[in-house]
Design an enzyme around this catalytic site. Sequence first.
Site, PDB file in Angstrom:
ATOM      1  N   ASN A   7       0.870  -1.167   0.000  1.00 11.64           N
ATOM      2  CA  ASN A   7       0.000   0.000   0.000  1.00 11.64           C
ATOM      3  C   ASN A   7       0.915   1.227   0.000  1.00 11.64           C
ATOM      4  O   ASN A   7       1.511   1.572   1.014  1.00 11.64           O
ATOM      5  CB  ASN A   7      -0.876  -0.026   1.266  1.00 11.64           C
ATOM      6  CG  ASN A   7      -1.831   1.141   1.339  1.00 11.64           C
ATOM      7  OD1 ASN A   7      -1.781   2.068   0.517  1.00 11.64           O
ATOM      8  ND2 ASN A   7      -2.704   1.116   2.331  1.00 11.64           N
ATOM      9  N   LYS A  14       3.535   0.629   2.931  1.00 12.59           N
ATOM     10  CA  LYS A  14       3.240  -0.421   3.911  1.00 12.59           C
ATOM     11  C   LYS A  14       3.297  -1.750   3.187  1.00 12.59           C
ATOM     12  O   LYS A  14       2.884  -1.839   2.028  1.00 12.59           O
ATOM     13  CB  LYS A  14       1.820  -0.244   4.466  1.00 12.59           C
ATOM     14  CG  LYS A  14       1.680   0.906   5.417  1.00 12.59           C
ATOM     15  CD  LYS A  14       0.309   0.864   6.091  1.00 12.59           C
ATOM     16  CE  LYS A  14      -0.029   2.230   6.629  1.00 12.59           C
ATOM     17  NZ  LYS A  14      -1.396   2.625   6.521  1.00 12.59           N
ATOM     18  N   ARG A  88      -2.488  -1.798  -3.580  1.00  6.89           N
ATOM     19  CA  ARG A  88      -3.729  -1.086  -3.291  1.00  6.89           C
ATOM     20  C   ARG A  88      -3.768   0.172  -4.156  1.00  6.89           C
ATOM     21  O   ARG A  88      -2.861   0.998  -4.093  1.00  6.89           O
ATOM     22  CB  ARG A  88      -3.783  -0.688  -1.820  1.00  6.89           C
ATOM     23  CG  ARG A  88      -5.027   0.097  -1.525  1.00  6.89           C
ATOM     24  CD  ARG A  88      -4.896   0.945  -0.302  1.00  6.89           C
ATOM     25  NE  ARG A  88      -6.137   1.651  -0.057  1.00  6.89           N
ATOM     26  CZ  ARG A  88      -6.233   2.725   0.702  1.00  6.89           C
ATOM     27  NH1 ARG A  88      -5.164   3.193   1.300  1.00  6.89           N
ATOM     28  NH2 ARG A  88      -7.383   3.321   0.868  1.00  6.89           N
ATOM     29  N   HIS A 177     -12.820   2.846   0.389  1.00  7.64           N
ATOM     30  CA  HIS A 177     -12.720   1.796   1.431  1.00  7.64           C
ATOM     31  C   HIS A 177     -13.378   0.495   0.972  1.00  7.64           C
ATOM     32  O   HIS A 177     -13.771  -0.326   1.794  1.00  7.64           O
ATOM     33  CB  HIS A 177     -13.432   2.221   2.741  1.00  7.64           C
ATOM     34  CG  HIS A 177     -12.823   3.384   3.445  1.00  7.64           C
ATOM     35  ND1 HIS A 177     -13.580   4.343   4.061  1.00  7.64           N
ATOM     36  CD2 HIS A 177     -11.535   3.733   3.649  1.00  7.64           C
ATOM     37  CE1 HIS A 177     -12.793   5.256   4.612  1.00  7.64           C
ATOM     38  NE2 HIS A 177     -11.542   4.902   4.371  1.00  7.64           N
ATOM     39  N   HIS A 203     -17.146   1.480   8.274  1.00 10.00           N
ATOM     40  CA  HIS A 203     -15.683   1.600   8.353  1.00 10.00           C
ATOM     41  C   HIS A 203     -15.402   2.983   8.929  1.00 10.00           C
ATOM     42  O   HIS A 203     -15.497   3.995   8.235  1.00 10.00           O
ATOM     43  CB  HIS A 203     -15.070   1.453   6.955  1.00 10.00           C
ATOM     44  CG  HIS A 203     -13.584   1.641   6.925  1.00 10.00           C
ATOM     45  ND1 HIS A 203     -12.709   0.609   6.679  1.00 10.00           N
ATOM     46  CD2 HIS A 203     -12.814   2.738   7.132  1.00 10.00           C
ATOM     47  CE1 HIS A 203     -11.463   1.061   6.732  1.00 10.00           C
ATOM     48  NE2 HIS A 203     -11.505   2.363   6.998  1.00 10.00           N
ATOM     49  N   GLY A 205     -12.677   5.081  10.710  1.00  9.49           N
ATOM     50  CA  GLY A 205     -11.290   5.282  11.160  1.00  9.49           C
ATOM     51  C   GLY A 205     -11.042   6.774  11.176  1.00  9.49           C
ATOM     52  O   GLY A 205     -11.946   7.548  11.480  1.00  9.49           O
ATOM     53  N   GLY A 207     -10.475   8.348   8.363  1.00 15.84           N
ATOM     54  CA  GLY A 207     -11.499   8.543   7.333  1.00 15.84           C
ATOM     55  C   GLY A 207     -12.630   7.582   7.662  1.00 15.84           C
ATOM     56  O   GLY A 207     -12.402   6.600   8.361  1.00 15.84           O
ATOM     57  N   ARG A 236     -12.012  15.721   8.043  1.00 23.49           N
ATOM     58  CA  ARG A 236     -12.823  16.040   6.854  1.00 23.49           C
ATOM     59  C   ARG A 236     -14.247  16.369   7.277  1.00 23.49           C
ATOM     60  O   ARG A 236     -14.793  15.733   8.184  1.00 23.49           O
ATOM     61  CB  ARG A 236     -12.871  14.847   5.895  1.00 23.49           C
ATOM     62  CG  ARG A 236     -11.566  14.544   5.213  1.00 23.49           C
ATOM     63  CD  ARG A 236     -11.806  13.491   4.128  1.00 23.49           C
ATOM     64  NE  ARG A 236     -10.576  12.934   3.649  1.00 23.49           N
ATOM     65  CZ  ARG A 236     -10.323  11.622   3.590  1.00 23.49           C
ATOM     66  NH1 ARG A 236     -11.229  10.739   3.983  1.00 23.49           N
ATOM     67  NH2 ARG A 236      -9.173  11.196   3.133  1.00 23.49           N
ATOM     68  N   GLY A 327     -14.204   2.183  14.852  1.00 22.17           N
ATOM     69  CA  GLY A 327     -15.199   1.099  14.877  1.00 22.17           C
ATOM     70  C   GLY A 327     -14.736  -0.113  15.665  1.00 22.17           C
ATOM     71  O   GLY A 327     -15.519  -0.775  16.345  1.00 22.17           O
ATOM     72  N   GLU A 328     -13.426  -0.387  15.601  1.00 24.27           N
ATOM     73  CA  GLU A 328     -12.907  -1.569  16.303  1.00 24.27           C
ATOM     74  C   GLU A 328     -12.589  -1.288  17.770  1.00 24.27           C
ATOM     75  O   GLU A 328     -12.592  -2.210  18.590  1.00 24.27           O
ATOM     76  CB  GLU A 328     -11.626  -2.070  15.612  1.00 24.27           C
ATOM     77  CG  GLU A 328     -11.886  -2.667  14.246  1.00 24.27           C
ATOM     78  CD  GLU A 328     -10.605  -2.919  13.457  1.00 24.27           C
ATOM     79  OE1 GLU A 328      -9.556  -3.144  14.072  1.00 24.27           O
ATOM     80  OE2 GLU A 328     -10.670  -2.886  12.214  1.00 24.27           O
ATOM     81  N   ASN A 329     -12.300   0.001  18.069  1.00 20.29           N
ATOM     82  CA  ASN A 329     -11.753   0.285  19.402  1.00 20.29           C
ATOM     83  C   ASN A 329     -12.574   1.183  20.306  1.00 20.29           C
ATOM     84  O   ASN A 329     -12.384   1.159  21.519  1.00 20.29           O
ATOM     85  CB  ASN A 329     -10.367   0.929  19.245  1.00 20.29           C
ATOM     86  CG  ASN A 329      -9.374  -0.028  18.624  1.00 20.29           C
ATOM     87  OD1 ASN A 329      -9.080  -1.072  19.193  1.00 20.29           O
ATOM     88  ND2 ASN A 329      -8.902   0.301  17.438  1.00 20.29           N
ATOM     89  N   GLU A 378      -7.610  -5.353   4.934  1.00 16.07           N
ATOM     90  CA  GLU A 378      -7.520  -5.045   3.502  1.00 16.07           C
ATOM     91  C   GLU A 378      -6.315  -5.758   2.878  1.00 16.07           C
ATOM     92  O   GLU A 378      -6.353  -6.141   1.715  1.00 16.07           O
ATOM     93  CB  GLU A 378      -7.384  -3.524   3.321  1.00 16.07           C
ATOM     94  CG  GLU A 378      -8.680  -2.799   3.661  1.00 16.07           C
ATOM     95  CD  GLU A 378      -8.483  -1.362   4.098  1.00 16.07           C
ATOM     96  OE1 GLU A 378      -7.939  -1.145   5.205  1.00 16.07           O
ATOM     97  OE2 GLU A 378      -8.873  -0.457   3.355  1.00 16.07           O
TER      98      GLU A 378
HETATM   99  P1  ADP Z   1      -7.090   5.454   8.703  1.00 19.78           P
HETATM  100  O1  ADP Z   1      -8.354   6.058   8.170  1.00 19.78           O
HETATM  101  O2  ADP Z   1      -5.953   6.433   8.777  1.00 19.78           O
HETATM  102  O3  ADP Z   1      -6.741   4.109   8.100  1.00 19.78           O
HETATM  103  P2  ADP Z   1      -7.580   3.939  11.132  1.00 19.78           P
HETATM  104  O4  ADP Z   1      -8.629   3.013  10.682  1.00 19.78           O
HETATM  105  O5  ADP Z   1      -6.233   3.387  11.457  1.00 19.78           O
HETATM  106  O6  ADP Z   1      -7.430   5.209  10.219  1.00 19.78           O
HETATM  107  O7  ADP Z   1      -8.136   4.683  12.427  1.00 19.78           O
HETATM  108  C1  ADP Z   1      -7.362   5.608  13.119  1.00 19.78           C
HETATM  109  C2  ADP Z   1      -8.231   6.294  14.131  1.00 19.78           C
HETATM  110  O8  ADP Z   1      -8.839   5.322  15.012  1.00 19.78           O
HETATM  111  C3  ADP Z   1      -7.466   7.206  15.069  1.00 19.78           C
HETATM  112  O9  ADP Z   1      -7.326   8.497  14.508  1.00 19.78           O
HETATM  113  C4  ADP Z   1      -8.353   7.232  16.289  1.00 19.78           C
HETATM  114  O10 ADP Z   1      -9.289   8.276  16.129  1.00 19.78           O
HETATM  115  C5  ADP Z   1      -9.108   5.931  16.241  1.00 19.78           C
HETATM  116  N1  ADP Z   1      -8.740   5.020  17.361  1.00 19.78           N
HETATM  117  C6  ADP Z   1      -7.731   4.146  17.395  1.00 19.78           C
HETATM  118  N2  ADP Z   1      -7.704   3.511  18.600  1.00 19.78           N
HETATM  119  C7  ADP Z   1      -8.723   3.992  19.329  1.00 19.78           C
HETATM  120  C8  ADP Z   1      -9.245   3.751  20.641  1.00 19.78           C
HETATM  121  N3  ADP Z   1      -8.688   2.876  21.448  1.00 19.78           N
HETATM  122  N4  ADP Z   1     -10.323   4.462  21.027  1.00 19.78           N
HETATM  123  C9  ADP Z   1     -10.893   5.360  20.221  1.00 19.78           C
HETATM  124  N5  ADP Z   1     -10.467   5.630  18.977  1.00 19.78           N
HETATM  125  C10 ADP Z   1      -9.398   4.967  18.529  1.00 19.78           C
END
Ligand code: ADP
Length: 390
Positions: A7, A14, A88, A177, A203, A205, A207, A236, A327-329, A378
Amino acid sequence: MKILSVNAGSSSLKFQVYEMPEEEVLISGVFERIGIGNSFYTIKINGEKIKKEINLDNHEQAFKILVDELIENKIVNDLNEIAGVGHRIVQGGESFNKSVVIDDDVIAKIKEYTPLAPLHNPAGISGILASKNVIPNAIQVAVFDTAFHTTMEEENYLYALPKSFYKDYGIRKYGYHGTSHKYVSMRMNEILGRDDTKLITCHIGNGGSISAVKNGKCIDTSMGLTPNAGLIMGSRSGDIDATIVLYLEKQGLSADEIDDILNKKSGLLGISGVSSDSRDIEDGIKENNKDCILAQKMYVKKIVEYIAKYYVELGGCDAIVFTAGVGENSTSTRKDVIDSLAVLGIKIDDERNNVRGKEAKISSDDSSVLCYVIPTDEEVMIARDTYSFI
Ligand code: ADP
């Protein structure tokens, strides 16, 4: 068989090397600050992380070092063991509804779509050319972020502008995405044990985008001509009244300044004035920072708005999936979103929701719709598609 998944960003690269078809990651890493000074790279192997500082003027130098590392770490004895390299590519327009083996025509098409992804597509091409030079015997495959969204009907991808703008300028919704939305929807269907499903994949993140996926196919998605549509993101704006841009122009701002504001100074950062990172926003909320509280409210509202819209568009929903960094965290963002969907009978289980970065069901047993966290991957999708051509 070894497959390299890459990527390439404008100043980064990466990578992961997979043993296929087992999908085992043998080594992974990232080259950073390529061409902008103070460059370095980190690699992960056998659970160990190594960082090295080295001058990197371009992607080709990064590829050469990458290959040296693969040999030094005995991932391969010979370059010919790398059977394929998957790249990618962010924007493939209407030309690519699936991954393809790269030839000169493919490169020319990716170049053609550069105005729609001015930072990403040139980086993708640099990665492809470097890879072709350094690993010439490997098959090179392009995997497009836009491909999964090419199944949308025109009523969903057209903007209500003069129709000639679509023909003359290619102005339409492309979505992004896609590889991630595809991965998590495939995994969700696996969990459900069937393909005739209605899913909403979130999704979220730095973004963020949400897709409506029916029977494994995308029918709608929140990003548009560019990634700055739909959700409020880290920096954004997402959806705004388009004429705000004209208004700002009349106030004396240049197109570049407006572009910078919409992409880098808006979203969570713009409203909170604190940060684009949702962890910082969460900390601000704990300290009762009013602008962080407001930013989070607006952020969640927009996610809820899209889920509700797609719930109706799909005619109901089997599962809502949360993926990517937030979404994951972020347990609190997921809770705020799901609590706002109570009117549809969607309910969270707070104990199940106490999970980070792991696949888990987070809805309660009496929820009308299943809610899941599924970490996205991905890279493995890129490796799978590349392997499929060999
Ligand atoms: P990208 O769009 O750059 O691929 P990612 O999917 O890696 O982004 O998501 C990064 C974002 O996820 C960080 O900017 C942060 O806002 C959020 N994030 C990561 N870990 C946590 C957490 N433990 N709690 C809340 N938000 C988190």
